[in-house]
Design an enzyme around this catalytic site. Structure first.
Site, PDB file in Angstrom:
ATOM      1  N   SER A  81       0.869  -1.134  -0.020  1.00 53.56           N
ATOM      2  CA  SER A  81       0.162   0.096  -0.185  1.00 53.56           C
ATOM      3  C   SER A  81       0.902   1.311   0.091  1.00 53.56           C
ATOM      4  CB  SER A  81      -0.926   0.024   1.188  1.00 53.56           C
ATOM      5  OG  SER A  81      -1.537   1.168   1.714  1.00 53.56           O
ATOM      6  N   ASN A  82       0.615   2.126  -0.973  1.00 53.64           N
ATOM      7  CA  ASN A  82       1.206   3.438  -1.006  1.00 53.64           C
ATOM      8  C   ASN A  82       0.558   4.376   0.290  1.00 53.64           C
ATOM      9  OD1 ASN A  82       2.499   3.099  -3.515  1.00 53.64           O
ATOM     10  ND2 ASN A  82       0.571   2.863  -4.191  1.00 53.64           N
TER      11      ASN A  82
END
Ligand SMILES: Cc1ncc(COP(=O)(O)O)c(C=O)c1O
Length: 339
Positions: A81-82
């Protein structure tokens, strides 16, 4: 115009990234190749922790967390996940501890996927991480965050949760209402906008912001997680919730919502040949890096819409580059199996 801007200004924001605006750049070689007038809105260079759209969204979440006296922030997301990576960076910058729940959404025991790219950066920014086995259970992931927050509270901490599922005030989407206003200061020409449609915070915020500011440009959302049929009602709910949060009438009509899932297969966070080709095309004609989970899929979707003439010859198009570059390094083994 002032109404939306004035209302946004009433929400506390943390100063996280570079000062606005992000660059709006013409993609000259891609424009020639595709027969359109293509521009890149460079939200990949928002400035904090290797950038991306989530920096705009987190400015509102961290602003709220600090206003509420929190000293710990909890967030859930896919392993790569960014959102979690930039939350970890925001916590480091502001001095709040960050607690990440890594959901096993993409079936993989590849070591690079599980420890490289964004996960490597999560550790670098000093976040604490736990894993969560059921990647498709949004409500379950949110409940697990609540339990973790209770543990932190029992230890004397003041936790703040950034929720995943729908039904919570979409504070992050306000970042993209701001982005709409910022864009309209940069350009007024009629434009087709192409943007990722995941949680819907970016797509919904951009739609809401443009319409509230009187701009009727088409906004084409490219599905990165769910089919178009599932994403349309989600997007509409998101816009309704933004209206409730801002105490404004929702200017987005359901029949104005356009989402396309041409490039979604074989599924969230999974690679395909057209995806690899899209990432290579952007890299080799513009020197710009896309990622395999979000922006690569969005560009592959744009290419599919161009082939279908949904984007006609000569059209002015803005591709919202929402970042995600660090994820590319975690996908190297999958990439080599396809490319
Ligand atoms: C690089 C990148 N682009 C786009 C998205 C999708 O944005 P949203 O969740 O606001 O729909 C994400 C979400 O995680 C992302 O990390």
């Amino acid at each position: 115009m002032r109404d939306l801007i004035d209302r946004l200004a009433t929400f506390p924001q943390a100063a996280l990234g570079h000062a606005a605006p992000t660059p709006l750049e013409r993609a000259n070689r891609l424009s020639d190749q595709l027969g359109i007038d293509l521009w890149l809105k460079r939200d990949d260079v928002t400035g904090l922790g290797m950038g991306g759209n989530k920096v705009r969204q987190l400015a509102f979440y961290f602003g709220d967390a600090i206003a509420k006296g929190a000293d710990a922030v909890l967030i859930t997301g896919a392993v790569q996940s960014n959102f979690m990576r930039t939350a970890a960076a925001a916590g480091a910058k502001l001095g709040l501890s960050v607690h990440l729940q890594l959901e096993e959404r993409v079936p993989s025991n590849d070591p690079l996927y599980n420890t490289g790219g964004n996960v490597f950066l999560d550790d670098l920014f000093g976040a604490e991480r736990r894993s969560y086995p059921a990647g498709e259970d949004e409500a379950g992931a949110d409940r697990a965050l609540v339990k973790w927050a209770e543990e932190l509270q029992a230890a004397g901490r003041k936790p703040y949760i950034i929720p995943l599922g729908p039904g919570h005030p979409p504070l992050g989407a306000l970042g993209y209402c701001m982005a709409a206003a910022e864009y309209l200061e940069q350009a007024q020409e009629h434009t087709v906008h192409v943007v990722a449609s995941g949680s819907g915070a970016s797509h919904g915020g951009l739609m809401f912001g443009l319409r509230a500011l009187g701009c009727q440009d088409p906004v084409l959302g490219i599905c990165v997680r769910r089919s178009a049929g599932e994403q349309i009602p989600r997007l509409f709910d998101r816009c309704r919730e933004i209206g409730e949060l801002l105490d404004m009438e929702n200017p987005v009509h359901e029949d104005d919502i356009a989402v396309f899932d041409d490039s979604l297969a074989p599924g969230y966070g999974q690679m395909s040949q057209p995806l690899v080709e899209a990432i290579q095309m952007m890299a080799r004609l513009e020197g710009v890096v896309l990622d395999p989970v979000y922006t690569g899929k969005v560009f592959a979707g744009l290419l599919a819409l161009r082939r279908r003439y949904i984007i006609p010859d000569g059209e002015r198009v803005v591709f919202w580059h929402t970042g995600g570059g660090p994820g590319l390094f975690a996908y190297q083994n999958f990439w080599e199996r396809i490319a």
